[in-house]
Scaffold this motif. Sequence first.
Motif, PDB file in Angstrom:
ATOM      1  N   ALA A  84      11.783  -9.824 -64.237  1.00  0.00           N
ATOM      2  CA  ALA A  84      11.548 -10.451 -62.935  1.00  0.00           C
ATOM      3  C   ALA A  84      12.599 -10.003 -61.930  1.00  0.00           C
ATOM      4  N   GLU A  85      13.811  -9.854 -62.354  1.00  0.00           N
ATOM      5  CA  GLU A  85      14.899  -9.400 -61.468  1.00  0.00           C
ATOM      6  C   GLU A  85      14.632  -7.981 -60.996  1.00  0.00           C
ATOM      7  N   GLU A  86      14.204  -7.112 -61.903  1.00  0.00           N
ATOM      8  CA  GLU A  86      13.924  -5.722 -61.547  1.00  0.00           C
ATOM      9  C   GLU A  86      12.730  -5.622 -60.603  1.00  0.00           C
ATOM     10  N   VAL A  87      11.701  -6.413 -60.855  1.00  0.00           N
ATOM     11  CA  VAL A  87      10.489  -6.360 -60.036  1.00  0.00           C
ATOM     12  C   VAL A  87      10.734  -6.945 -58.649  1.00  0.00           C
ATOM     13  N   SER A  88      11.415  -8.092 -58.592  1.00  0.00           N
ATOM     14  CA  SER A  88      11.608  -8.772 -57.309  1.00  0.00           C
ATOM     15  C   SER A  88      12.751  -8.185 -56.505  1.00  0.00           C
TER      16      SER A  88
END
Length: 145
Positions: free
Chosen positions: A106-110
Amino acid sequence: MASTKQAVSAGSDGDPRYAGVDERKRKRMISNRESARRSRMRKQQHVEALADQMTQLENEKKIMEKNINSVSSMYVGLESQNIVLRAQLAELTDRLRSLNSVLQIAEEVSGLAMDIPEIPDMMLEPWQLPCPMQPVTASASMFQC
């Protein structure tokens, strides 16, 4: 002749078995019999004391066996609880790893920085103590009775 009659009459007055025996020998035989009687009594008292001690030790043994059985069953119960807790720890650790990996994705995507907590070493290595080991000092006098 009169002294012989006195010895015979004295012997027959005390115990007829010693009528023909001189006075010294008769006293020694009586003393030996009394000593043997006392010895038999002491032996009987010793045997009774040993029997009492044996009964007491058997009772103590039964109590100790009950205690051992109780502690053993408690150990088995604690061991099974420990197995369950270790399995739960392993499952929760795996779930935490999975959640951390979802957070990383989620951190990488957002593109937002997220605070992903580290898995504590205590969970990965539960056999390690949470506090550092401290030396224990002892002296030889502590072990003497």
